[in-house]
Scaffold this motif. Structure first.
Motif, mmCIF file in Angstrom:
data_model
loop_
_atom_site.group_PDB
_atom_site.id
_atom_site.type_symbol
_atom_site.label_atom_id
_atom_site.label_comp_id
_atom_site.label_asym_id
_atom_site.label_seq_id
_atom_site.Cartn_x
_atom_site.Cartn_y
_atom_site.Cartn_z
ATOM 1 N N ASN A 89 37.070 -145.549 32.192
ATOM 2 C CA ASN A 89 37.128 -146.771 33.295
ATOM 3 C C ASN A 89 38.545 -147.485 33.176
ATOM 4 N N MET A 90 38.954 -148.545 33.905
ATOM 5 C CA MET A 90 40.327 -149.044 33.934
ATOM 6 C C MET A 90 40.515 -149.555 32.576
ATOM 7 N N LEU A 91 39.602 -149.901 31.645
ATOM 8 C CA LEU A 91 39.665 -150.424 30.131
ATOM 9 C C LEU A 91 39.805 -149.406 29.214
ATOM 10 N N ALA A 133 32.484 -150.446 33.172
ATOM 11 C CA ALA A 133 32.587 -151.240 31.817
ATOM 12 C C ALA A 133 31.397 -151.981 31.481
ATOM 13 N N GLN A 134 30.208 -151.394 31.597
ATOM 14 C CA GLN A 134 28.843 -152.294 31.525
ATOM 15 C C GLN A 134 28.965 -153.661 32.447
ATOM 16 N N ILE A 174 27.077 -154.441 25.666
ATOM 17 C CA ILE A 174 28.078 -154.972 26.652
ATOM 18 C C ILE A 174 28.979 -156.028 25.587
ATOM 19 N N ARG A 175 28.414 -156.608 24.594
ATOM 20 C CA ARG A 175 29.265 -157.457 23.788
ATOM 21 C C ARG A 175 30.297 -157.023 23.071
ATOM 22 N N ARG A 176 30.453 -155.713 22.868
ATOM 23 C CA ARG A 176 31.294 -155.118 22.242
ATOM 24 C C ARG A 176 32.780 -155.191 23.071
ATOM 25 N N VAL A 177 32.519 -155.166 24.706
ATOM 26 C CA VAL A 177 33.850 -155.485 25.473
ATOM 27 C C VAL A 177 34.160 -156.924 26.027
ATOM 28 N N GLN A 203 34.057 -143.308 20.136
ATOM 29 C CA GLN A 203 33.593 -144.670 19.298
ATOM 30 C C GLN A 203 32.906 -145.796 20.027
ATOM 31 N N MET A 204 32.910 -145.805 21.256
ATOM 32 C CA MET A 204 32.257 -146.936 21.887
ATOM 33 C C MET A 204 30.644 -146.329 22.006
#
Length: 346
Positions: free
Chosen positions: A182-184, A210-211, A240-243, A329-330
């Protein structure tokens, strides 16, 4: 809805794929899940993605139920194998035993004689690649699988699989890769994308939103909105909280004027951005409500110009992750995912 070839294969997939990770059988009730699939079909989506491990098989069962009555040849069904589906020592990985048994179980749950795309959900360094590839090839020859793919493999792992398949003279090769993109999160761009472009492998880009972060609904300094994934139960908040982070969320809000000028919602902008990237065949979306499916599906066919793409890059700046070493990783599972369960004494 427009369609694209999956890599250089002859298989056409809808530009938007509907997937049911973290939704069917987990966060979304049965009737809502069925409604989302109906909305996807109404929007012209023909490609559906799931996995044996999602909700311990319930996601495949719900997708099969939702597609019952739909002409089988009119849809493309993709599922995956590798992650643990039980507590037994062979209930995981890409051994011949687990690949064949998991495929048969997936077909039963989905209520179909074959899947269009069968994907290795992760790389298994405890099983010889040749063993895995031969098992996959046998499934293709038996007509139970039409095309092969991988998910979250590094460029080196994909390269090794292609080389071994060539050495073994296997006629069926990898045509799809399913990475987070995604964009990020652009970690596939330095190594995976160039290899796939050279080898004719198409990207099934998951998490284009991105969730949900790229929809703009999460705002800096505010609690997650009620009903969002970050405010729900289950595993979704953990991912989600990872990002989430105030600096990132602030910059994401700066994308809103760009979306407004393009006449798009922020979700549509993010999906259209993903579809604009090299080698992407389809963007994979999930949903908890049918109206989300309808909105996101309209990103198909949207063409963003170069100037707008540059503005997105300038807005996000150094928040974009491009480190190729973080390819998996994610979404990486614990390092001991493939470790066999303890064997009882005696």
């Amino acid at each position: 809805m427009e369609h694209r070839h999956l890599g250089r294969s002859g298989l056409l997939v809808s530009e938007i794929t509907y997937g049911n990770w973290l939704t069917h059988g987990e966060l979304v009730a049965r009737e809502a899940a069925l409604s989302c699939v109906r909305a996807a079909l109404d929007a012209g989506i023909t490609t559906f993605d799931t996995a044996d491990v999602y909700a311990r098989g319930a996601a495949e069962e719900l997708l099969g139920e939702a597609l019952r009555g739909t002409r089988r040849e009119s849809v493309e069904i993709a599922t995956k194998v590798c992650l643990p589906t039980g507590d037994g020592p062979n209930d995981r990985g890409l051994s011949r035993k687990h690949v064949l048994e998991s495929c048969h179980a997936s077909l039963r749950r989905l209520g179909t004689d074959y899947v269009d795309l069968y994907q290795a959900h992760r790389f298994d360094d405890r099983t010889p690649l040749a063993e895995t590839l031969i098992a996959f090839d046998d499934l293709v020859r038996q007509g139970k699988v039409l095309y092969l793919g991988v998910s979250e493999w590094t460029a080196a792992q994909i390269r090794a699989a292609l080389d071994i398949a060539g050495q073994l003279g296997l006629r069926d090769r990898i045509v799809a890769n399913q990475p987070q993109y995604n964009m990020l999160w652009r970690v596939v761009e330095p190594e995976v994308v160039p290899l796939c472009e050279a080898e004719g492998i198409g990207q099934i880009a998951f998490q284009p939103l991105a969730q949900g972060v790229l929809t703009g609904k999460y705002r800096p300094g505010e609690a997650p909105p009620e009903g969002s994934r970050a405010a729900s139960g289950g595993r979704a908040p953990t991912f989600i909280r990872r990002v989430l982070g105030d600096r990132l969320l602030h910059q994401v809000q700066e994308l809103r004027p760009i979306a407004d000028e393009a006449g798009l919602s922020m979700a549509q902008l993010a999906i259209a951005w993903t579809l604009r990237r090299p080698t992407v065949s389809t963007a994979l979306i999930g949903a908890s409500r049918p109206e989300q499916v309808t909105e996101n599906a309209t990103a198909a066919g949207v063409r963003l110009d170069d100037a707008l793409m540059r503005r997105i890059d300038e807005t996000l700046g150094d928040l974009v992750e491009r480190d190729a070493t973080k390819t998996a990783q994610m979404m990486a599972v614990k390092a001991d995912w493939a470790a066999p369960a303890p064997v009882a004494a005696g």
